[in-house]
Scaffold this motif. Structure first.
Motif, PDB file in Angstrom:
ATOM      1  N   VAL A 128       0.854  -1.187   0.000  1.00 23.52           N
ATOM      2  CA  VAL A 128       0.000   0.000   0.000  1.00 23.52           C
ATOM      3  C   VAL A 128       0.894   1.243   0.000  1.00 23.52           C
ATOM      4  O   VAL A 128       1.672   1.457   0.922  1.00 23.52           O
ATOM      5  N   ALA A 129       0.764   2.041  -1.060  1.00 27.08           N
ATOM      6  CA  ALA A 129       1.562   3.268  -1.178  1.00 27.08           C
ATOM      7  C   ALA A 129       0.861   4.448  -0.522  1.00 27.08           C
ATOM      8  O   ALA A 129       1.495   5.290   0.103  1.00 27.08           O
ATOM      9  N   SER A 130      -0.480   4.513  -0.655  1.00 26.00           N
ATOM     10  CA  SER A 130      -1.228   5.608  -0.040  1.00 26.00           C
ATOM     11  C   SER A 130      -2.678   5.191   0.186  1.00 26.00           C
ATOM     12  O   SER A 130      -3.169   4.235  -0.407  1.00 26.00           O
ATOM     13  N   ILE A 131      -3.320   5.938   1.069  1.00 23.32           N
ATOM     14  CA  ILE A 131      -4.719   5.670   1.418  1.00 23.32           C
ATOM     15  C   ILE A 131      -5.468   6.978   1.380  1.00 23.32           C
ATOM     16  O   ILE A 131      -4.975   8.001   1.870  1.00 23.32           O
ATOM     17  N   ARG A 132      -6.670   6.937   0.797  1.00 22.62           N
ATOM     18  CA  ARG A 132      -7.507   8.138   0.798  1.00 22.62           C
ATOM     19  C   ARG A 132      -8.955   7.756   1.044  1.00 22.62           C
ATOM     20  O   ARG A 132      -9.360   6.652   0.716  1.00 22.62           O
ATOM     21  N   PRO A 133      -9.716   8.670   1.618  1.00 24.33           N
ATOM     22  CA  PRO A 133     -11.139   8.380   1.832  1.00 24.33           C
ATOM     23  C   PRO A 133     -11.860   8.255   0.489  1.00 24.33           C
ATOM     24  O   PRO A 133     -11.496   8.911  -0.486  1.00 24.33           O
ATOM     25  N   ALA A 134     -12.870   7.406   0.461  1.00 20.72           N
ATOM     26  CA  ALA A 134     -13.716   7.258  -0.721  1.00 20.72           C
ATOM     27  C   ALA A 134     -15.162   7.477  -0.282  1.00 20.72           C
ATOM     28  O   ALA A 134     -15.438   7.669   0.899  1.00 20.72           O
ATOM     29  N   LEU A 135     -16.080   7.470  -1.226  1.00 23.40           N
ATOM     30  CA  LEU A 135     -17.487   7.694  -0.921  1.00 23.40           C
ATOM     31  C   LEU A 135     -18.047   6.620   0.013  1.00 23.40           C
ATOM     32  O   LEU A 135     -17.567   5.486   0.021  1.00 23.40           O
ATOM     33  N   ASN A 136     -19.071   6.982   0.772  1.00 26.20           N
ATOM     34  CA  ASN A 136     -19.810   6.059   1.633  1.00 26.20           C
ATOM     35  C   ASN A 136     -18.936   5.383   2.685  1.00 26.20           C
ATOM     36  O   ASN A 136     -19.050   4.181   2.918  1.00 26.20           O
ATOM     37  N   ALA A 137     -18.034   6.129   3.301  1.00 24.87           N
ATOM     38  CA  ALA A 137     -17.181   5.656   4.400  1.00 24.87           C
ATOM     39  C   ALA A 137     -16.240   4.528   3.983  1.00 24.87           C
ATOM     40  O   ALA A 137     -15.789   3.755   4.806  1.00 24.87           O
ATOM     41  N   ARG A 138     -15.957   4.438   2.703  1.00 24.69           N
ATOM     42  CA  ARG A 138     -14.999   3.449   2.220  1.00 24.69           C
ATOM     43  C   ARG A 138     -13.625   4.103   2.109  1.00 24.69           C
ATOM     44  O   ARG A 138     -13.482   5.309   2.270  1.00 24.69           O
ATOM     45  N   LEU A 139     -12.617   3.304   1.823  1.00 30.36           N
ATOM     46  CA  LEU A 139     -11.258   3.807   1.628  1.00 30.36           C
ATOM     47  C   LEU A 139     -10.750   3.342   0.266  1.00 30.36           C
ATOM     48  O   LEU A 139     -11.139   2.288  -0.224  1.00 30.36           O
ATOM     49  N   GLN A 140      -9.873   4.146  -0.316  1.00 31.24           N
ATOM     50  CA  GLN A 140      -9.209   3.747  -1.554  1.00 31.24           C
ATOM     51  C   GLN A 140      -7.734   3.542  -1.234  1.00 31.24           C
ATOM     52  O   GLN A 140      -7.075   4.442  -0.679  1.00 31.24           O
TER      53      GLN A 140
END
Length: 165
Positions: A128-140
């Motif tokens: 995992v290089a980076s993490i960002r918030p996604a829609l509906n409380a998910r993560l990308q």
């Protein structure tokens, strides 16, 4: 040849009594590889957990590609995904089909950097290089092989916990 002895205190989950587990490590240059022996009064849940955690040191997975079976170091696997009832291992440059079900793979990889990202996916956190918030409380999750995977709402808290958030 060297010997290291230690003891670990713990509470027995069955009766709550304090117990001491003795650990002895013997260095033997004549051995080709690590040898582990467990001596116990009876095989119980604690012993089974110890043995299962030792199984995490089996670093290879098997996968089929182009009609041949390959041995793959688990650290090379970026993620595993189940599609149409088949489980695949994705590395930086190849995709392999594994005979294991995702839950079997998850058990085999317990105690490693693999985390559940959805009902269909396990992700190797080392990729995992980076993490960002996604829609509906998910993560990308952006992986180091330039793929993006989505962590479902159900598994997002575990990922955040792994990050210490």
């Amino acid at each position: 040849m060297g010997i290291l002895a230690a003891s670990a205190n713990h509470r027995n989950p069955t009766d709550g009594k304090a117990r001491t587990m003795n650990v002895t490590i013997t260095e033997n240059p004549a051995l080709d590889d690590i040898e582990v022996s467990v001596a116990c009064p009876r095989i119980d849940e604690r012993v089974q957990r110890i043995v299962a955690s030792l199984g995490a040191y089996d670093r290879t997975l098997t996968g089929e590609r182009d009609g041949a079976v390959h041995r793959i170091d688990r650290d090379e696997v970026c993620y595993a995904e189940t599609v149409d009832g088949r489980t695949f291992l994705y590395t930086a440059d190849a995709v392999y089909r594994t005979p294991l079900k995702l839950y079997e793979l998850e058990d085999k990889l317990a105690g490693t950097e693999f985390v559940r990202a959805s009902k269909q996916m396990l992700v190797n956190f080392d990729h995992v290089a980076s993490i960002r918030p996604a829609l509906n409380a998910r993560l990308q999750l952006m992986l180091d092989n330039d793929e993006a995977v989505i962590v479902s709402r159900q598994y997002a808290p575990a990922i955040k916990h792994k990050l210490g958030l």
